[in-house]
Design a protein around this motif. Structure first.
Motif, PDB file in Angstrom:
ATOM      1  N   UNK A 222     -15.709  -4.352  -1.735  1.00 35.53           N
ATOM      2  CA  UNK A 222     -16.653  -3.502  -2.488  1.00 35.53           C
ATOM      3  C   UNK A 222     -16.120  -1.678  -2.356  1.00 35.53           C
ATOM      4  N   UNK A 223     -15.632  -1.437  -1.082  1.00 34.73           N
ATOM      5  CA  UNK A 223     -15.053  -0.083  -0.881  1.00 34.73           C
ATOM      6  C   UNK A 223     -13.714   0.124  -1.786  1.00 34.73           C
ATOM      7  N   UNK A 224     -13.253  -0.901  -2.142  1.00 39.17           N
ATOM      8  CA  UNK A 224     -12.150  -0.524  -3.212  1.00 39.17           C
ATOM      9  C   UNK A 224     -12.495  -0.328  -4.496  1.00 39.17           C
TER      10      UNK A 224
ATOM     11  N   UNK B  44       0.768  -1.262   0.159  1.00 35.77           N
ATOM     12  CA  UNK B  44       0.079  -0.139   0.073  1.00 35.77           C
ATOM     13  C   UNK B  44       0.855   1.318   0.152  1.00 35.77           C
TER      14      UNK B  44
ATOM     15  N   UNK C 215     -13.601   3.600  -8.381  1.00 35.64           N
ATOM     16  CA  UNK C 215     -14.436   4.588  -9.405  1.00 35.64           C
ATOM     17  C   UNK C 215     -14.463   5.989  -8.945  1.00 35.64           C
ATOM     18  N   UNK C 216     -14.838   6.143  -7.579  1.00 41.41           N
ATOM     19  CA  UNK C 216     -15.048   7.407  -7.161  1.00 41.41           C
ATOM     20  C   UNK C 216     -13.845   8.379  -7.041  1.00 41.41           C
ATOM     21  N   UNK C 217     -12.829   7.743  -7.226  1.00 43.07           N
ATOM     22  CA  UNK C 217     -11.540   8.768  -7.161  1.00 43.07           C
ATOM     23  C   UNK C 217     -11.521   9.564  -8.523  1.00 43.07           C
ATOM     24  N   UNK C 218     -11.921   8.937  -9.642  1.00 44.28           N
ATOM     25  CA  UNK C 218     -11.871   9.789 -10.759  1.00 44.28           C
ATOM     26  C   UNK C 218     -10.625   9.467 -11.294  1.00 44.28           C
TER      27      UNK C 218
ATOM     28  N   UNK D 136     -15.573   0.703  -5.433  1.00 43.80           N
ATOM     29  CA  UNK D 136     -16.362   1.735  -5.300  1.00 43.80           C
ATOM     30  C   UNK D 136     -15.198   3.154  -5.353  1.00 43.80           C
ATOM     31  N   UNK D 137     -14.444   3.118  -4.436  1.00 40.55           N
ATOM     32  CA  UNK D 137     -13.389   4.415  -4.492  1.00 40.55           C
ATOM     33  C   UNK D 137     -12.589   4.337  -5.766  1.00 40.55           C
TER      34      UNK D 137
ATOM     35  N   UNK E  79      -2.168   1.143  -3.693  1.00 40.66           N
ATOM     36  CA  UNK E  79      -2.084   1.934  -2.980  1.00 40.66           C
ATOM     37  C   UNK E  79      -3.582   2.312  -2.526  1.00 40.66           C
ATOM     38  N   UNK E  80      -4.006   1.709  -1.510  1.00 38.98           N
ATOM     39  CA  UNK E  80      -5.473   2.043  -0.839  1.00 38.98           C
ATOM     40  C   UNK E  80      -5.541   1.870   0.497  1.00 38.98           C
ATOM     41  N   UNK E  81      -5.923   3.265   1.101  1.00 39.06           N
ATOM     42  CA  UNK E  81      -5.812   3.191   2.679  1.00 39.06           C
ATOM     43  C   UNK E  81      -6.261   2.011   3.647  1.00 39.06           C
ATOM     44  N   UNK E  82      -7.492   1.415   2.811  1.00 39.83           N
ATOM     45  CA  UNK E  82      -8.197   0.530   3.601  1.00 39.83           C
ATOM     46  C   UNK E  82      -7.310  -0.970   3.976  1.00 39.83           C
TER      47      UNK E  82
ATOM     48  N   UNK F 165     -10.046   4.982   1.040  1.00 38.11           N
ATOM     49  CA  UNK F 165     -11.227   3.807   1.174  1.00 38.11           C
ATOM     50  C   UNK F 165     -11.394   3.377   2.611  1.00 38.11           C
TER      51      UNK F 165
ATOM     52  N   UNK G   3     -10.530  11.160  -1.573  1.00 35.40           N
ATOM     53  CA  UNK G   3     -11.124   9.844  -1.414  1.00 35.40           C
ATOM     54  C   UNK G   3     -10.032   9.243  -0.443  1.00 35.40           C
TER      55      UNK G   3
ATOM     56  N   UNK H 159     -16.468  -6.368   2.318  1.00 34.92           N
ATOM     57  CA  UNK H 159     -16.638  -4.898   2.482  1.00 34.92           C
ATOM     58  C   UNK H 159     -15.552  -4.163   1.957  1.00 34.92           C
TER      59      UNK H 159
END
Lengths: 518, 420
Positions: free
Chosen positions: A365-367, A295, A372-375, A369-370, A303-306, B221, B219, A362
């Motif tokens: 799904x968050x990964x 990460x 996409x959401x991160x644009x 979603x984000x 690289x994702x904070x979750x 996660x 954003x 969960x």
């Protein structure tokens, strides 16, 4: 200790094993063995069969003291042979170089890191059961904690193999440690790979200490019984005498002079809770650091904070699955084990699998979603390639095995049917391996489409992994044969008789068809 | 284990029923303070000449709303966990968690108020302003999710789910006081299983909607988990504080004992560390990767006067309670534990402030944003929702028995000891 020949007691139990009706407590479709009571005003008993302290000792020690069950030696030989394959593959790797693996550019991390993370993750269940469930005073854990802790140790050993060999040049393995090399260059302290060494090293040390310390009273029991067995035998051959003396000596040294004195127990309890406290943050920290390996990078999909809590949940998930994979056959094969590892224990573990599996879901799904959401087009593209690209099958296996398959445990039938649970745990083990595979193969479609490719393992990759399963099983079978598989003293502690305010115990052999009212 | 206590003998009316006068008085007082603060805030918004003042008051109200929303959701998750894991020790404690979770209905009204204020004097969420986001290519991508209609539809879904869960879970418990039917616990347990799943999804997305989208470019996660950590910590602190005050006022003697406080203190300690773990991981990963579109959010909070808040948040929300709650004698001391709870609640509010307020900026020139420092408007804005919430909570606590009267696990809870 009563003057009963332990072998005779064991034989009596083994005799029962051939007649399932005698061993199985009454199978009630609702409560299975009497422990799956739904009534909230009733606490299910933790140990069945109306056992007293003595019969607990006799049964658990009997598994190690009696002649090994028929399946043990073939299983051991098979596992050891498989472990040998890993040895050969590592030898081939060392003599030839990492070219024998399927690594390419940009997939410079392949099965080695996948296997490492998978094995480290599996270890987490042991620490969770022994430390966190201890702190939460979950008494049902006493019948499985030793088993799970042993699994932790062996899983971490398997995990540690891969970083050690992954550069192929084993003579540089000491580069893992923060020692300045011959050019006076220190390793990069800002690298999570270095933190891994500290995290996993601490983890292994604490887990080993915890496991060993918890075992000392039980090893002392083994020691005393090894001596007593020699005394009790009417005739003793020279071979039996030698084995007995070695056992008495070995267990004697390992039990560190434990004499069951009150003072010893007091220190033991104090040390136990302290180690539980120290081990608790380790459940979170180890896999968080492992997740940092990925990460902290700027690679899309890594690289994702979750990642830290998501990896921890996944680790507990896979660990519980592995404990059940080992426990369900053991429970069926060892006579009397069902009295300790009750249907409720298994059910509780299934529920934890569903909870942690859903947490992992969960995070997926968050990964997504984000992403996409991160644009951020790189981020979303990485996830689309993951799900629909060349490795879609791996993503599908991952999602199916990790998120969907544990949802069957919403059904009571599913979480009270051992053979079915066993199958689901295999799915989970596979799914969690693929989760890491999916993350690693994100590299195959990196920033430069010109270097996109397909990463496939060679037979050396595959056999090294299979061999690591062999190493694990070999160690585990040795543990089952020579050490107390269940925590004898802790199980006694949760018997109703251990409570000074308890009612007198039910007559021995009374079937437990209903819970014990409290 | 230990001596089994008969609940019928241990529980007497005078211990578990609040003398109505005093509690209602305090409740009314708190509500009055909240109402006055709210009126001042609304009047300020209505009469303000500049958008900056309006926006600041709106953001402050939002801070207050999020501050009280968190313990409500946290109480929901704790009640569900207590039911799910058949927690014996917590049977006595559950009622106050149920009281806090039933505040979800007032929270709904506070949210409706927020929506109205945002519509008239806002919008609070800048992406709702078509002028502000015109030509914003990143917003264009997010538009299917971040649009005003869908935003409020989602909020409706969240509140529906929370209200149903909260109402039903509390109703089972209240019914049990009358009937003593143990199977009501089983019903609550069943509901909690899928309730937890729904909770995770709704809380995660609610935090995205209400907090994360204040900066619609940013954003993370982890953000839902971060807010969850805050809900868990704040609800534990609030409920522990309620019990401590009740004990101090002479209620619940021999029922909720130092053993329960000790365990509540342990949980509070655990969730303090959990908050730090989540907060650190989020910060650390963004700091390390150093991608501008992610670091902007933290850069805002480390500049322009907000750096002190960031520093004190870490010290106040983690370092201080960590050391207060670490020693066993401190957790077993009602005064110190109460101080720790109040301290955590204050810094929970500061955390919400830290999440919301730095986003309240006004555009003074082309792409030049001016920050608005802390002022008395923040105090009234926050005090409005918080005062009303706490006042209604007092009424709620006074409305029924302080502990479940016939929970099947009461004997276990009454006999709870830490040393066996």
């Amino acid at each position: 200790m009563s003057p009963v020949d332990p072998d005779a007691y064991g034989a009596q139990n083994l005799g029962k094993a051939s007649d399932p009706a005698a061993v199985d407590v009454v199978r009630d479709p609702e409560t299975i063995d009497g422990t799956l009571v739904d009534d909230p005003s009733v606490r299910a008993p933790l140990v069945l069969g109306g056992r007293d302290f003595h019969s607990v000792t006799e049964t658990i020690c009997g598994w190690s003291e009696n002649k090994a069950p028929g399946w043990w030696l073939p299983a051991f030989m098979f596992s050891a042979a498989t472990a040998g394959v890993a040895g050969l593959m590592i030898l081939y790797l060392v003599t030839t170089g990492v070219g024998v693996w399927g690594l390419n550019n940009p997939v410079a991390w392949g099965w080695a890191i996948v296997n490492f993370v998978w094995w480290v993750g599996i270890g987490h269940a042991g620490t969770l059961i022994s430390a966190i469930l201890c702190i939460f005073k979950q008494k049902w854990r006493t019948s499985i904690n030793r088993f799970a802790e042993a699994m932790t140790i062996f899983a971490v050993i398997c995990a540690g193999t891969f970083p050690g060999i992954h550069v192929g040049r084993i003579w540089f393995a000491w580069f893992l440690f923060p020692i300045p090399n011959s050019n006076s260059i220190w390793p990069n302290f800002k690298s999570p790979l270095l933190w891994d060494v500290f995290a996993v090293g601490t983890y292994f040390t604490v887990s080993l200490l915890f496991w060993y310390m918890g075992m000392i009273p039980d090893i002392a029991t083994f020691r005393d019984r090894a001596i007593k067995r020699m005394d009790l035998r009417k005739t003793i051959g020279p071979f039996q005498l030698a084995v007995g003396k070695i056992a008495a000596f070995g267990y004697g040294v390992a039990s560190l002079g434990w004499r069951f004195s009150h003072r010893h127990w007091q220190n033991y309890e104090k040390a136990y809770i302290l180690l539980a406290g120290i081990a608790t943050p380790l459940v979170l920290s180890v896999h968080s650091v492992v997740s940092f390996d990925f990460a902290v990078a700027v690679v899309p999909g890594w690289h994702t904070t979750i990642f830290p809590p998501y990896f921890v949940a996944g680790a507990i998930f896979s660990g519980f699955a592995m404990v059940l994979t080992l426990l369900i056959p053991a429970r069926a094969l060892y006579p009397g084990m069902k009295d300790f590892v009750t249907a409720r224990t298994i059910e509780n573990m299934c529920k934890i699998i569903t909870v942690t599996g859903s947490m992992v879901g969960f995070a997926y799904i968050m990964e997504f979603f984000i992403a996409w959401y991160s644009a951020s087009s790189y981020e979303s593209e990485a996830f689309i390639i993951r799900a629909l690209g060349p490795y879609w099958w791996a993503y599908f296996i991952m999602f199916f095995c990790n998120v969907l398959s544990p949802q069957v445990f919403w059904l009571k039938w599913a979480r009270s049917t051992p053979w079915f649970i066993f199958i689901v745990t295999i799915f989970v083990n596979i799914g969690m391996w693929f989760e890491r595979f999916v993350i690693v193969t994100t590299l195959s479609s990196d920033f430069m489409p010109s270097s996109w490719g397909y990463y496939a393992p060679t037979y050396v990759d595959v056999l090294t992994f299979v061999g690591s399963l062999g190493i694990f099983m070999t160690l585990f079978l040795l543990f089952m044969r020579f050490l107390p598989m269940l925590a004898i003293s802790e199980v006694k502690n949760v018997l109703p008789q251990a409570n000074p305010h308890a009612a007198p115990p039910p007559p021995a052999g009374a079937p437990a068809t209903n819970g014990e009212a409290r | 284990m230990g001596h089994i206590v008969d609940p019928d003998r241990a529980i007497s009316e005078s211990k578990v029923r609040l003398a109505p006068g005093a509690a209602r008085m305090v409740g009314a007082l708190l509500m009055a303070v909240g109402a006055v603060a709210l009126v001042i805030t609304v009047v300020m918004m209505a009469t303000a000449k500049d958008a900056a003042t309006q926006y600041q008051a709106l953001a402050a109200y939002h801070v207050g709303f999020m501050t009280v929303m968190a313990p409500t959701l946290g109480a929901l998750v704790f009640v569900m966990i207590f039911q799910q894991v058949n927690a014996g020790w917590a049977a006595l404690l559950r009622r106050q968690f149920e009281n806090v979770l039933s505040m979800v209905v007032p929270c709904l009204f506070l949210f409706v108020g927020l929506g109205l204020l945002s519509t008239f004097f806002g919008p609070l969420w800048k992406w709702m302003d078509p002028e502000f986001v015109s030509g914003d290519v990143m917003y264009e991508v997010k538009k299917p999710f971040l649009n005003t209609t869908f935003f409020y539809v989602r909020a409706g879904v969240y509140f529906t789910i929370w209200t149903v869960l909260a109402t039903m879970l509390r109703r089972y418990s209240i019914q049990q006081d009358e009937t003593g039917d143990p199977w009501l616990t089983a019903k609550a347990r069943r509901m909690s299983s899928y309730g937890l799943l729904l909770f995770a999804l709704t809380t995660g997305f609610a935090s995205f909607d209400w907090l994360m989208s204040l900066d619609h470019h940013w954003f993370s996660t982890m953000f839902g988990v971060y807010y969850f950590a805050e809900t868990a910590g704040s609800s534990l602190a609030l409920c522990t504080l309620i019990f401590l005050v009740l004990r101090q006022r002479g209620y619940l003697q021999d029922l909720v004992t130092v053993e329960h406080f000790h365990d509540l203190g342990k949980l509070l300690f655990g969730f303090t560390v959990f908050w730090a773990y989540i907060g650190f991981s989020q910060y650390f990963l963004i700091w390390y990767a150093n991608i501008p579109e992610e670091t902007a959010w933290f850069a805002l909070r480390k500049n322009g006067g907000w750096e002190a808040y960031t520093f004190w948040l870490v010290v106040g929300r983690f370092v201080v309670p960590f050391f207060i709650l670490m020693p066993r004698p401190f957790r077993r001391n009602k005064l110190i534990l109460g101080f720790a709870c109040a301290w955590i609640l204050f810094f929970h509010g500061l955390d919400m402030f830290w999440l919301v307020r730095p986003e309240a900026t006004v555009e003074v020139g082309a792409h030049i944003f001016e920050r608005m420092p802390f002022s008395w408007l923040d105090i009234t804005g926050i005090l409005g929702p918080v005062g009303i919430y706490l006042g209604l909570l007092m009424f709620r606590i006074a409305s029924g028995p302080l502990v479940p009267l016939k929970d099947p696990r009461l004997p276990e809870s009454l006999a709870h000891k830490n040393y066996v």
